[in-house]
Design an enzyme around this catalytic site. Structure first.
Site, short mmCIF file in Angstrom:
data_model
loop_
_atom_site.label_atom_id
_atom_site.label_comp_id
_atom_site.label_asym_id
_atom_site.label_seq_id
_atom_site.Cartn_x
_atom_site.Cartn_y
_atom_site.Cartn_z
N SER A 45 0.87 -1.18 0.00
CA SER A 45 0.00 0.00 0.00
C SER A 45 0.90 1.22 0.00
O SER A 45 1.81 1.34 0.82
CB SER A 45 -0.91 0.01 1.23
OG SER A 45 -1.85 1.06 1.15
N GLU A 46 0.65 2.14 -0.92
CA GLU A 46 1.60 3.24 -1.15
C GLU A 46 1.72 4.20 0.03
O GLU A 46 2.65 4.99 0.11
CB GLU A 46 1.21 4.01 -2.42
CG GLU A 46 -0.08 4.77 -2.31
CD GLU A 46 -0.72 5.03 -3.66
OE1 GLU A 46 -1.03 6.19 -3.93
OE2 GLU A 46 -0.89 4.09 -4.44
N ASN A 47 0.76 4.16 0.98
CA ASN A 47 0.88 5.01 2.16
C ASN A 47 1.86 4.44 3.18
O ASN A 47 2.12 5.06 4.21
CB ASN A 47 -0.49 5.26 2.80
CG ASN A 47 -1.21 3.97 3.17
OD1 ASN A 47 -1.21 3.02 2.39
ND2 ASN A 47 -1.82 3.94 4.32
#
Length: 219
Positions: A45-47
């Site tokens: 997840s890019e966060n």
């Protein structure tokens, strides 16, 4: 035709053992629920998370654990949490094997518009531009037509672009397409159960190519 979960279930069949996979906002997040247990895959997840699991059961949500779309998620044993700079370092260094993301429009040359509708307020592009520029492989999960019944598979995108000539596979509620980024064209590879080639042709505004017998999807 498929619903959103059906699209996610079909895309889950594209995930191979050992893959690192980034799931975008919307339909792609549902893919986590349909990855076979026998497949060893790491979801990013890019966060700032490696090792994302399926959505939590009702009552078991942890508000501190969210994906890029701010949905509550689960973490698998061995997961790692880090800041967004490290996350995008992984993406830009092409450590992600497969990116699955949504789209507003895709052109017959594989251009994608996925982040902005002129006149509507948006917070920003997010990670979409980095993902389409860096991923080794990209699959788009999208509805084939908009609410007005107009095709979103076009000769050329009308909305601001996220990436150019980068999309090679699309899964919609009607079909699976491969995109010819060199010569242009949506090559029909599979039909949703009960959907005819003619129905798919009528819902495709861009160059449509259907050769031979087109099989139905196996979900």
């Amino acid at each position: 035709m498929l619903d959103k979960n059906g699209i996610a279930k079909r895309i889950a069949k594209e995930i191979k053992n050992g893959y690192y996979v980034n799931l975008g906002i919307g339909i792609p997040t549902l893919v986590a629920n349909y990855i076979p247990e026998a497949i060893d895959v790491v979801l990013q997840s890019e966060n700032g998370l490696l090792g994302m699991g399926p959505f939590p059961k009702a009552g078991e949500e942890d508000a501190d654990l969210i994906n890029a779309g701010k949905q509550t998620i689960t973490m698998l044993p061995g997961s790692a949490v880090f800041d967004s700079a490290v996350s995008f370092g992984m993406i830009r260094a092409q450590k992600v094997d497969l990116t699955i993301l949504g789209a507003m429009e895709v052109s017959e040359y594989g251009d994608i518009a996925s982040w902005k509708i002129p006149g509507k307020l948006v917070k920003g592009m997010g990670g979409a531009m980095d993902l389409v520029a860096s991923a080794k492989n990209i699959i788009v999960a999208m509805q084939q037509t908009n609410k007005a019944g107009e095709s979103k598979l076009l000769p050329a995108c009308k909305l601001p672009l996220t990436g150019v000539r980068c999309i090679r596979k699309i899964v919609t509620e009607m079909a699976v397409f491969e995109v010819d980024v060199e010569n242009g064209g949506f090559h029909l590879r599979e039909r949703a159960p009960g959907v005819s080639v003619e129905e798919i042709r009528n819902a495709t505004a861009g160059k449509f190519i259907a050769a031979g017998d087109i099989p139905e999807m196996v979900l």
